[in-house]
Design an enzyme around this catalytic site. Sequence first.
Site, PDB file in Angstrom:
ATOM      1  N   LYS A 211       0.843  -1.199   0.000  1.00 15.35           N
ATOM      2  CA  LYS A 211       0.000   0.000   0.000  1.00 15.35           C
ATOM      3  C   LYS A 211       0.880   1.250   0.000  1.00 15.35           C
ATOM      4  O   LYS A 211       0.681   2.157  -0.783  1.00 15.35           O
ATOM      5  CB  LYS A 211      -0.926  -0.031   1.226  1.00 15.35           C
ATOM      6  CG  LYS A 211      -1.912   1.091   1.276  1.00 15.35           C
ATOM      7  CD  LYS A 211      -2.875   0.917   2.436  1.00 15.35           C
ATOM      8  CE  LYS A 211      -3.612   2.223   2.701  1.00 15.35           C
ATOM      9  NZ  LYS A 211      -4.511   2.126   3.843  1.00 15.35           N
ATOM     10  N   GLU A 217      10.581  -4.596   4.505  1.00 17.05           N
ATOM     11  CA  GLU A 217      10.650  -5.994   4.072  1.00 17.05           C
ATOM     12  C   GLU A 217      10.352  -6.096   2.576  1.00 17.05           C
ATOM     13  O   GLU A 217      11.061  -6.772   1.824  1.00 17.05           O
ATOM     14  CB  GLU A 217       9.629  -6.846   4.846  1.00 17.05           C
ATOM     15  CG  GLU A 217       9.896  -6.983   6.334  1.00 17.05           C
ATOM     16  CD  GLU A 217       9.324  -5.848   7.173  1.00 17.05           C
ATOM     17  OE1 GLU A 217       8.974  -4.783   6.603  1.00 17.05           O
ATOM     18  OE2 GLU A 217       9.240  -6.001   8.405  1.00 17.05           O
ATOM     19  N   GLY A 271      -4.748  -2.173   5.085  1.00 20.30           N
ATOM     20  CA  GLY A 271      -3.955  -3.281   4.559  1.00 20.30           C
ATOM     21  C   GLY A 271      -4.579  -4.638   4.843  1.00 20.30           C
ATOM     22  O   GLY A 271      -4.675  -5.501   3.977  1.00 20.30           O
ATOM     23  N   ARG A 272      -5.034  -4.843   6.092  1.00 18.05           N
ATOM     24  CA  ARG A 272      -5.568  -6.167   6.462  1.00 18.05           C
ATOM     25  C   ARG A 272      -6.966  -6.404   5.928  1.00 18.05           C
ATOM     26  O   ARG A 272      -7.534  -7.477   6.130  1.00 18.05           O
ATOM     27  CB  ARG A 272      -5.509  -6.334   7.984  1.00 18.05           C
ATOM     28  CG  ARG A 272      -6.176  -5.220   8.764  1.00 18.05           C
ATOM     29  CD  ARG A 272      -5.763  -5.255  10.231  1.00 18.05           C
ATOM     30  NE  ARG A 272      -6.294  -4.146  11.014  1.00 18.05           N
ATOM     31  CZ  ARG A 272      -5.694  -2.956  11.140  1.00 18.05           C
ATOM     32  NH1 ARG A 272      -4.563  -2.715  10.505  1.00 18.05           N
ATOM     33  NH2 ARG A 272      -6.223  -2.005  11.887  1.00 18.05           N
ATOM     34  N   GLU A 357      -4.303  -6.963  14.872  1.00 20.65           N
ATOM     35  CA  GLU A 357      -3.861  -5.621  14.458  1.00 20.65           C
ATOM     36  C   GLU A 357      -5.037  -4.643  14.534  1.00 20.65           C
ATOM     37  O   GLU A 357      -4.864  -3.449  14.731  1.00 20.65           O
ATOM     38  CB  GLU A 357      -3.257  -5.648  13.049  1.00 20.65           C
ATOM     39  CG  GLU A 357      -2.393  -4.430  12.766  1.00 20.65           C
ATOM     40  CD  GLU A 357      -1.633  -4.493  11.446  1.00 20.65           C
ATOM     41  OE1 GLU A 357      -2.254  -4.296  10.389  1.00 20.65           O
ATOM     42  OE2 GLU A 357      -0.407  -4.738  11.466  1.00 20.65           O
ATOM     43  N   HIS A 388      -2.498 -33.566  17.546  1.00 19.93           N
ATOM     44  CA  HIS A 388      -1.292 -34.306  17.920  1.00 19.93           C
ATOM     45  C   HIS A 388      -0.199 -33.380  18.411  1.00 19.93           C
ATOM     46  O   HIS A 388       0.971 -33.741  18.427  1.00 19.93           O
ATOM     47  CB  HIS A 388      -0.828 -35.140  16.720  1.00 19.93           C
ATOM     48  CG  HIS A 388      -1.864 -36.152  16.319  1.00 19.93           C
ATOM     49  ND1 HIS A 388      -1.928 -37.391  16.911  1.00 19.93           N
ATOM     50  CD2 HIS A 388      -2.906 -36.068  15.463  1.00 19.93           C
ATOM     51  CE1 HIS A 388      -2.969 -38.056  16.397  1.00 19.93           C
ATOM     52  NE2 HIS A 388      -3.579 -37.267  15.520  1.00 19.93           N
ATOM     53  N   LYS A 516       9.299  -0.172  13.926  1.00 17.92           N
ATOM     54  CA  LYS A 516       9.806   0.220  12.596  1.00 17.92           C
ATOM     55  C   LYS A 516      10.788   1.384  12.737  1.00 17.92           C
ATOM     56  O   LYS A 516      11.838   1.408  12.098  1.00 17.92           O
ATOM     57  CB  LYS A 516       8.652   0.678  11.701  1.00 17.92           C
ATOM     58  CG  LYS A 516       7.725  -0.418  11.222  1.00 17.92           C
ATOM     59  CD  LYS A 516       6.713   0.185  10.246  1.00 17.92           C
ATOM     60  CE  LYS A 516       5.569  -0.756   9.955  1.00 17.92           C
ATOM     61  NZ  LYS A 516       4.500  -0.146   9.169  1.00 17.92           N
TER      62      LYS A 516
END
Length: 551
Positions: A211, A217, A271-272, A357, A388, A516
């Site tokens: 965005k 990253e 974003g999410r 978030e 398990h 950040k």
Amino acid sequence: MTNKLPAGPDCPAWAQLAAAAPAAQARSTRELFAADSARFAHCSLQAAGLLFDYSRQRVTPKMMPTFAALADQLGLRERIAAMFRGDAINSTEGRAVLHTALRRGAAGTPLIVGGENIDALVHSERQHMLAFAEAVRAGGIRSSAGEPFSLVVNIGIGGSDLGPAMAVEALRQYTAGAPRVAFVSNVDGCQLTDIVAGADPRRTLFVICSKTFTTLETRSNALAARSWLQAQLGAAAVPAHFAAVSVNSKAMDEFGVHPEYRFALWDWVGGRYSIWSSIGVSLAIAIGRANFEAFLAGAAEMDQHFQGAPWAANLPVLAAMLGVWNVNFLGLPTLAVLPYDQRLARFSAYLQQLEMESNGKSVRLDGSPASTATCPVIWGEPGNNAQHSFFQLLHQGSERAAIDFLLPVNSSCDSQPQQDLAIANCLAQAEAFAFGQTPEQVSADLSRQGVPAARIAELLPHKVHPGNRPSTLLMFPRLDPATLGRLIALYEHKVFVQSVVWGINAFDQWGVELGKKLCDTIVPLVQKPETAGNVTSSLRGALDFVARERG
Ligand code: F6P
């Protein structure tokens, strides 16, 4: 005006729920079922293609009017309307929240916000993106070498990765004939290294999803991908191999993204919440236009249900209220999300961002501290694998969790006999968590096996399962694009309703900024530890270790 809104604890219904909680805590799930032979009928709903069974939650049908009263006292109807019509409900960023506009049908009155026709904007962008996706899929758009693309690499992180990555996996059954779609998010470069190791650069397309186009990253992975491609095919080849989605068109220009392979996004899409936008381009390449449109239509169906259904029959509202009940009144601080379908392996990771978030906050809209617990910790794995691994703790540990089971009836990979086993496992676990195993049952079992009484007495406390672990079972006929759209939209709206109850802004994320900012100052110190001046002793110790050990 937004920040003067009431929150749950300000409402009379909240006090009623608090008053009901001790009795509910004391009442076992066995007792709830014994008191109501039609409990499933009273505590389940079918809507928008989903079966929502909350009969194993620790609630009674009598509590539903109190949840509905809470929704009314919060003015939830108007709060929902405000979101859908584009009010700036993200008050700390002064933004509208309009991911729902990304999946609206074409019919009806156009959505106009700030004088802009949002429907027209969305429609034209979607057509651009889908035409591109179809052309990549069909080999109409080709590489610099004139080859069709066989590998599409989505470079992004957070909302620019988790949604598409989860959905491509979930809908693998619908990807026949598409290029392989892979995802790179982590800053350490290993994912990219592994993917390009076996890739043919002449048939590889990178899609940079960001965005902002400033995320460390994504930028570092995008630069590494460009260097790799350039080294293989030369600088002139770059534009034909890079598409991008961003609000930052200047950054797309500077990077060298192909002029026709740029897709827009708007500030009013978080974003999410962005999978419905062009951020979903790698999903559209994987499943094709018709399936992507069905995915949007499924979400739109849930939007309509959410806006129109009465509270007691409203899936997102019910899911939200049950979550609030578990967190705030039963004291369960985590929610385990357990899909019984390997294709949903990334669903809990996706929900972690969506829920935590959004609602992982402790201040109310007006800046005052929240007076109650807010978002639970979301976690989970595909159910059978988890059986398990960590189910021991869920059954008998000191920490209790609320549980969401997700269960398709039909196999997502044409293996129905094996899906039948998954169904049986899921139902068995739902029963075990709810009803447990009493001392009498354990004792009877062991004596049937001929175990001596003294040994039974020793084993008894270890083998008792207390039960009373509340769960919701969400069933659906199959994991198709429309169903996935409905499921995601259900959770999105649940998160919104919970934010209204807790009085917080679900649409900002200030808590990710500090790390950040610090990282920006630490990167040069990691690169040249000897330049580190006045830093904490811990940081100094770590930097010294890096300096000594770096090969
Ligand atoms: O760091 C959190 C975050 O801002 C998320 O909200 C977002 O989904 C992610 O980073 C990626 O951001 P972008 O799409 O701008 O690269």
